[in-house]
Design a protein around this motif. Structure first.
Motif, PDB file in Angstrom:
ATOM      1  N   GLU A  28     -46.660  -1.908 -14.632  1.00  0.00           N
ATOM      2  CA  GLU A  28     -45.317  -2.474 -14.820  1.00  0.00           C
ATOM      3  C   GLU A  28     -44.831  -2.313 -16.261  1.00  0.00           C
ATOM      4  O   GLU A  28     -43.641  -2.150 -16.513  1.00  0.00           O
ATOM      5  N   ALA A  32     -41.537  -0.055 -17.287  1.00  0.00           N
ATOM      6  CA  ALA A  32     -40.462  -0.628 -18.107  1.00  0.00           C
ATOM      7  C   ALA A  32     -40.207   0.229 -19.340  1.00  0.00           C
ATOM      8  O   ALA A  32     -39.048   0.459 -19.723  1.00  0.00           O
ATOM      9  N   GLU A  35     -38.378   3.300 -18.203  1.00  0.00           N
ATOM     10  CA  GLU A  35     -37.020   2.925 -17.807  1.00  0.00           C
ATOM     11  C   GLU A  35     -36.111   2.769 -19.029  1.00  0.00           C
ATOM     12  O   GLU A  35     -34.919   3.068 -18.963  1.00  0.00           O
ATOM     13  N   HIS A  36     -36.677   2.339 -20.137  1.00  0.00           N
ATOM     14  CA  HIS A  36     -35.885   2.095 -21.340  1.00  0.00           C
ATOM     15  C   HIS A  36     -36.013   3.209 -22.373  1.00  0.00           C
ATOM     16  O   HIS A  36     -35.782   2.983 -23.561  1.00  0.00           O
ATOM     17  N   ALA A  65     -34.210  -3.956 -25.298  1.00  0.00           N
ATOM     18  CA  ALA A  65     -34.478  -4.103 -23.866  1.00  0.00           C
ATOM     19  C   ALA A  65     -35.841  -4.727 -23.594  1.00  0.00           C
ATOM     20  O   ALA A  65     -36.001  -5.483 -22.629  1.00  0.00           O
ATOM     21  N   MET A  66     -36.820  -4.427 -24.436  1.00  0.00           N
ATOM     22  CA  MET A  66     -38.184  -4.894 -24.198  1.00  0.00           C
ATOM     23  C   MET A  66     -38.482  -6.246 -24.838  1.00  0.00           C
ATOM     24  O   MET A  66     -39.501  -6.858 -24.519  1.00  0.00           O
ATOM     25  N   ASP A  68     -37.705  -9.350 -24.516  1.00  0.00           N
ATOM     26  CA  ASP A  68     -38.075 -10.480 -23.665  1.00  0.00           C
ATOM     27  C   ASP A  68     -38.610 -10.034 -22.303  1.00  0.00           C
ATOM     28  O   ASP A  68     -38.670 -10.840 -21.375  1.00  0.00           O
ATOM     29  N   HIS A  69     -38.993  -8.779 -22.193  1.00  0.00           N
ATOM     30  CA  HIS A  69     -39.512  -8.281 -20.914  1.00  0.00           C
ATOM     31  C   HIS A  69     -40.886  -8.910 -20.664  1.00  0.00           C
ATOM     32  O   HIS A  69     -41.769  -8.853 -21.519  1.00  0.00           O
ATOM     33  N   ASP A  72     -44.011  -6.693 -21.304  1.00  0.00           N
ATOM     34  CA  ASP A  72     -44.264  -6.409 -22.716  1.00  0.00           C
ATOM     35  C   ASP A  72     -44.752  -7.657 -23.450  1.00  0.00           C
ATOM     36  O   ASP A  72     -45.657  -7.579 -24.278  1.00  0.00           O
ATOM     37  N   ARG A  73     -44.175  -8.802 -23.142  1.00  0.00           N
ATOM     38  CA  ARG A  73     -44.618 -10.044 -23.803  1.00  0.00           C
ATOM     39  C   ARG A  73     -46.095 -10.308 -23.501  1.00  0.00           C
ATOM     40  O   ARG A  73     -46.866 -10.669 -24.391  1.00  0.00           O
TER      41      ARG A  73
END
Length: 101
Positions: A28, A32, A35-36, A65-66, A68-69, A72-73
């Motif tokens: 995931e 992400a 995607e970004h 974009a990342m 607060d994803h 990634d957090r």
């Protein structure tokens, strides 16, 4: 397309754990990142020093974009425990001095 180099440093003794945990990143998180706009992200390690080469469409947009994803957090929390200081993704990267293409 932007290409930038970043650096970070491991805590002493974290080398093997870092290598093992980076053998594969969560699907995931990779999805992400792609995607970004991330085309590739390579990391080299020499001792405790990590050197990252990132190819991304727009690094500032990727960071926004990342920020607060959830994937990634979670990954940053997991990796930051191994780093000597936080990984400064906001630094803008190392300054390119010379290149042969």
């Amino acid at each position: 397309m932007e290409r930038l180099a970043l650096r970070s440093r491991l805590k002493p003794g974290a080398e093997q754990l870092y290598d093992r945990e980076h053998a594969a990143i969560p699907a995931e998180l990779e999805a992400a990142m792609r995607e970004h706009g991330v085309r590739s992200w390579r990391i080299w390690r020499e001792g405790l020093d990590l050197f990252h080469l990132v190819e991304v469409e727009d690094y500032a947009a990727f960071q926004a974009a990342m920020k607060d994803h959830p994937a990634d957090r979670a990954w940053q929390e997991k990796m930051n425990r191994l780093l000597d200081g936080d990984f400064d993704k906001d630094s803008g990267g190392l300054r390119l001095v010379w290149e042969m293409t």
